[in-house]
Design a protein around this motif. Structure first.
Motif, PDB file in Angstrom:
ATOM      1  N   ILE A  28       4.097   5.166  19.207  1.00  0.00           N
ATOM      2  CA  ILE A  28       3.864   4.486  17.920  1.00  0.00           C
ATOM      3  C   ILE A  28       5.148   3.913  17.298  1.00  0.00           C
ATOM      4  O   ILE A  28       6.235   4.279  17.741  1.00  0.00           O
ATOM      5  N   LEU A  29       5.124   3.051  16.584  1.00  0.00           N
ATOM      6  CA  LEU A  29       6.105   2.664  15.627  1.00  0.00           C
ATOM      7  C   LEU A  29       6.331   3.450  14.479  1.00  0.00           C
ATOM      8  O   LEU A  29       5.449   3.432  13.590  1.00  0.00           O
ATOM      9  N   ARG A  30       7.378   4.144  14.053  1.00  0.00           N
ATOM     10  CA  ARG A  30       7.577   5.174  13.259  1.00  0.00           C
ATOM     11  C   ARG A  30       8.582   4.318  12.197  1.00  0.00           C
ATOM     12  O   ARG A  30       9.373   3.724  12.409  1.00  0.00           O
ATOM     13  N   ARG A  31       8.152   4.520  10.699  1.00  0.00           N
ATOM     14  CA  ARG A  31       9.100   4.351   9.798  1.00  0.00           C
ATOM     15  C   ARG A  31       9.149   5.461   8.959  1.00  0.00           C
ATOM     16  O   ARG A  31       7.855   5.789   8.328  1.00  0.00           O
ATOM     17  N   CYS A  32      10.234   5.698   8.193  1.00  0.00           N
ATOM     18  CA  CYS A  32      10.142   6.815   7.127  1.00  0.00           C
ATOM     19  C   CYS A  32      10.372   5.936   5.717  1.00  0.00           C
ATOM     20  O   CYS A  32      11.165   5.155   5.583  1.00  0.00           O
ATOM     21  N   TYR A  33       9.422   6.408   4.766  1.00  0.00           N
ATOM     22  CA  TYR A  33       9.633   5.772   3.511  1.00  0.00           C
ATOM     23  C   TYR A  33       9.943   6.958   2.656  1.00  0.00           C
ATOM     24  O   TYR A  33       9.023   7.785   2.217  1.00  0.00           O
ATOM     25  N   GLY A  34      11.103   6.804   2.146  1.00  0.00           N
ATOM     26  CA  GLY A  34      11.729   7.874   1.404  1.00  0.00           C
ATOM     27  C   GLY A  34      12.580   7.383   0.218  1.00  0.00           C
ATOM     28  O   GLY A  34      12.632   5.919   0.058  1.00  0.00           O
ATOM     29  N   PRO A  35      12.849   8.319  -0.756  1.00  0.00           N
ATOM     30  CA  PRO A  35      13.529   7.767  -1.945  1.00  0.00           C
ATOM     31  C   PRO A  35      14.818   7.073  -1.728  1.00  0.00           C
ATOM     32  O   PRO A  35      15.431   6.080  -2.437  1.00  0.00           O
ATOM     33  N   ASP A  36      15.434   7.179  -0.554  1.00  0.00           N
ATOM     34  CA  ASP A  36      16.797   6.598  -0.334  1.00  0.00           C
ATOM     35  C   ASP A  36      16.417   5.249   0.563  1.00  0.00           C
ATOM     36  O   ASP A  36      17.424   4.691   0.902  1.00  0.00           O
ATOM     37  N   GLU A  37      15.232   4.875   0.851  1.00  0.00           N
ATOM     38  CA  GLU A  37      15.132   3.531   1.496  1.00  0.00           C
ATOM     39  C   GLU A  37      14.488   2.589   0.835  1.00  0.00           C
ATOM     40  O   GLU A  37      13.849   2.616  -0.490  1.00  0.00           O
ATOM     41  N   VAL A  58       0.780  -1.140  -0.121  1.00  0.00           N
ATOM     42  CA  VAL A  58       0.012  -0.022   0.095  1.00  0.00           C
ATOM     43  C   VAL A  58       0.954   1.319  -0.139  1.00  0.00           C
ATOM     44  O   VAL A  58       0.547   2.072  -0.823  1.00  0.00           O
ATOM     45  N   VAL A  59       1.921   1.196   0.747  1.00  0.00           N
ATOM     46  CA  VAL A  59       2.827   2.380   0.752  1.00  0.00           C
ATOM     47  C   VAL A  59       3.381   2.642  -0.387  1.00  0.00           C
ATOM     48  O   VAL A  59       3.609   3.913  -0.986  1.00  0.00           O
ATOM     49  N   GLU A  60       3.897   1.366  -1.105  1.00  0.00           N
ATOM     50  CA  GLU A  60       4.551   1.737  -2.332  1.00  0.00           C
ATOM     51  C   GLU A  60       3.566   2.036  -3.493  1.00  0.00           C
ATOM     52  O   GLU A  60       3.910   2.963  -4.295  1.00  0.00           O
ATOM     53  N   ARG A  61       2.316   1.639  -3.489  1.00  0.00           N
ATOM     54  CA  ARG A  61       1.316   1.927  -4.554  1.00  0.00           C
ATOM     55  C   ARG A  61       1.013   3.396  -4.676  1.00  0.00           C
ATOM     56  O   ARG A  61       0.944   4.030  -5.662  1.00  0.00           O
ATOM     57  N   TRP A  62       0.973   4.011  -3.407  1.00  0.00           N
ATOM     58  CA  TRP A  62       0.438   5.308  -3.139  1.00  0.00           C
ATOM     59  C   TRP A  62       1.668   6.104  -2.876  1.00  0.00           C
ATOM     60  O   TRP A  62       1.317   7.372  -2.516  1.00  0.00           O
ATOM     61  N   LYS A  63       2.776   5.854  -2.974  1.00  0.00           N
ATOM     62  CA  LYS A  63       4.064   6.542  -2.856  1.00  0.00           C
ATOM     63  C   LYS A  63       4.203   7.288  -1.578  1.00  0.00           C
ATOM     64  O   LYS A  63       4.068   8.626  -1.727  1.00  0.00           O
ATOM     65  N   ILE A  64       3.645   6.688  -0.288  1.00  0.00           N
ATOM     66  CA  ILE A  64       3.442   7.674   0.877  1.00  0.00           C
ATOM     67  C   ILE A  64       4.855   7.790   1.368  1.00  0.00           C
ATOM     68  O   ILE A  64       5.458   6.740   1.917  1.00  0.00           O
ATOM     69  N   THR A  65       5.228   8.964   1.572  1.00  0.00           N
ATOM     70  CA  THR A  65       6.880   9.155   1.874  1.00  0.00           C
ATOM     71  C   THR A  65       6.918   9.654   3.400  1.00  0.00           C
ATOM     72  O   THR A  65       7.859   9.845   3.963  1.00  0.00           O
ATOM     73  N   ASN A  66       5.633   9.883   3.896  1.00  0.00           N
ATOM     74  CA  ASN A  66       5.671  10.268   5.115  1.00  0.00           C
ATOM     75  C   ASN A  66       4.604   9.643   6.048  1.00  0.00           C
ATOM     76  O   ASN A  66       3.890   9.992   7.039  1.00  0.00           O
ATOM     77  N   ALA A  67       4.555   8.326   6.069  1.00  0.00           N
ATOM     78  CA  ALA A  67       3.693   7.144   6.935  1.00  0.00           C
ATOM     79  C   ALA A  67       4.270   7.393   8.326  1.00  0.00           C
ATOM     80  O   ALA A  67       5.378   7.251   8.604  1.00  0.00           O
ATOM     81  N   VAL A  68       3.403   7.067   9.204  1.00  0.00           N
ATOM     82  CA  VAL A  68       3.400   6.947  10.700  1.00  0.00           C
ATOM     83  C   VAL A  68       2.892   5.506  10.992  1.00  0.00           C
ATOM     84  O   VAL A  68       1.749   5.704  10.893  1.00  0.00           O
ATOM     85  N   VAL A  69       3.451   4.545  11.100  1.00  0.00           N
ATOM     86  CA  VAL A  69       2.736   3.213  11.012  1.00  0.00           C
ATOM     87  C   VAL A  69       2.716   2.965  12.680  1.00  0.00           C
ATOM     88  O   VAL A  69       3.457   3.230  13.526  1.00  0.00           O
TER      89      VAL A  69
END
Length: 229
Positions: A220-229, A148-159
Motif C-alpha cells: 500500500i502507499l502510506r502517508r502520515c497526516y499529523g500536526p507536524d505535516e 477529505v483528510v483535512e475536513r475530518w482531521k484524519i491523522t492515521n490515514a493509510v492511503v
C-alpha cells in the motif's frame, strides 16, 4: 479503547474501479469471521455515463436504490443526482456508530463532494469519528483526498492507490488492523450493547477489477497526516 484505529482510504481517479477494488478486498476477508458494517455503493451506467447508485448494507446484505439522474420531486437533488429518501434513511441507519465490541470493520463507499458540502453521509462521518471506532475503509476520489483528510482531521490515514496497490496486500493490512482492534477490545472493561447483524454480503465478481494494477507492486502507499505535516 483504541481512539486511533486506522482509516484505510482507497483512492483513484473517476471510473478507476475504486468500488471494485473494495469488493475484492472484502472478498478476501469475508471468510475470516470479520464483522463488517457499513455500505458499498455499486454504480450504474446509461449511455456510457454514470446514471445512479445502489446501496448494499454490508451487515445484512440488504440493498436499496440510493440515487439516479431521473428527476423526482420527492428526492434531494445534489449535483445531477436525485437522492431517494428511502435510500438516505437506509444508508444512515447502516452508518450509525457501531458497537465497538461487536464490529471489526466499518466501510463507507464513497466519501466525496456531497459529504464535503455537508450532505448525504457527512453527519454520519462526524458521529463515527467522534466515537472510538474500529478500523475503517473509505473510498475517496483522488482529487478530493487531501480535502477529505483535512475536513475530518484524519491523522492515521493509510492511503491505498488503486493504480499501484495490490488487492491481496491491502486485505492483509486491513486484517492486521482488525486483529489489533480485537486485541484492544479484549482488554477493554467497557460493556457494550448488542448490535444487529454480523454478516457481510458476498461481493459480486467484476472482471475489470483493479485494471492495470500490477500484482507485484508494493503493499500500500502510506502517508502520515499529523500536526507536524
Amino acid at each position: 479503547m483504541n481512539h486511533r484505529a486506522p482509516v484505510f482510504i482507497i483512492t483513484g481517479g473517476q471510473g478507476q474501479c475504486k468500488t471494485t477494488f473494495l469488493h475484492l478486498v472484502l472478498g478476501l476477508i469475508v471468510g475470516l469471521n470479520v464483522r463488517v458494517r457499513g455500505v458499498i455503493a455499486p454504480g450504474h451506467l446509461r449511455d456510457g455515463r454514470r446514471s445512479g447508485f445502489t446501496l448494499v448494507d454490508l451487515a445484512t446484505g440488504e440493498h436499496e436504490e440510493l440515487c439516479s439522474i431521473d428527476p423526482d420531486p420527492r428526492c434531494e437533488a445534489h449535483g445531477r443526482f436525485y437522492f431517494r429518501p428511502e435510500g438516505l434513511v437506509f444508508g444512515r441507519r447502516a452508518l450509525a456508530p457501531p458497537d465497538p465490541r461487536e464490529t471489526d470493520l466499518m466501510v463507507i463507499d464513497e466519501v466525496g463532494r456531497f459529504e464535503l458540502q455537508g450532505a448525504v453521509w457527512a453527519e454520519q462521518l462526524d458521529h463515527l469519528l467522534a466515537h472510538p471506532h474500529p478500523p475503517m475503509v473509505w473510498t475517496v476520489r483522488r482529487r478530493l483526498l487531501d480535502t477529505v483528510v483535512e475536513r475530518w482531521k484524519i491523522t492515521n490515514a493509510v492511503v491505498v492507490d488503486v493504480g499501484a496497490a495490490s488487492v491481496m496486500a491491502t486485505a492483509e493490512a486491513v486484517m492486521d488492523a482488525v486483529w489489533e482492534w480485537r486485541e484492544a477490545q479484549a482488554f477493554s472493561p467497557v460493556p457494550a450493547p448488542p448490535v444487529p447483524g454480523d454478516r457481510i454480503a458476498a461481493p459480486p465478481q467484476c472482471a475489470d477489477a483493479a485494471a492495470g494494477a500490477p500484482r507485484s507492486t508494493p503493499v500500500i502507499l502510506r502517508r502520515c497526516y499529523g500536526p507536524d505535516e
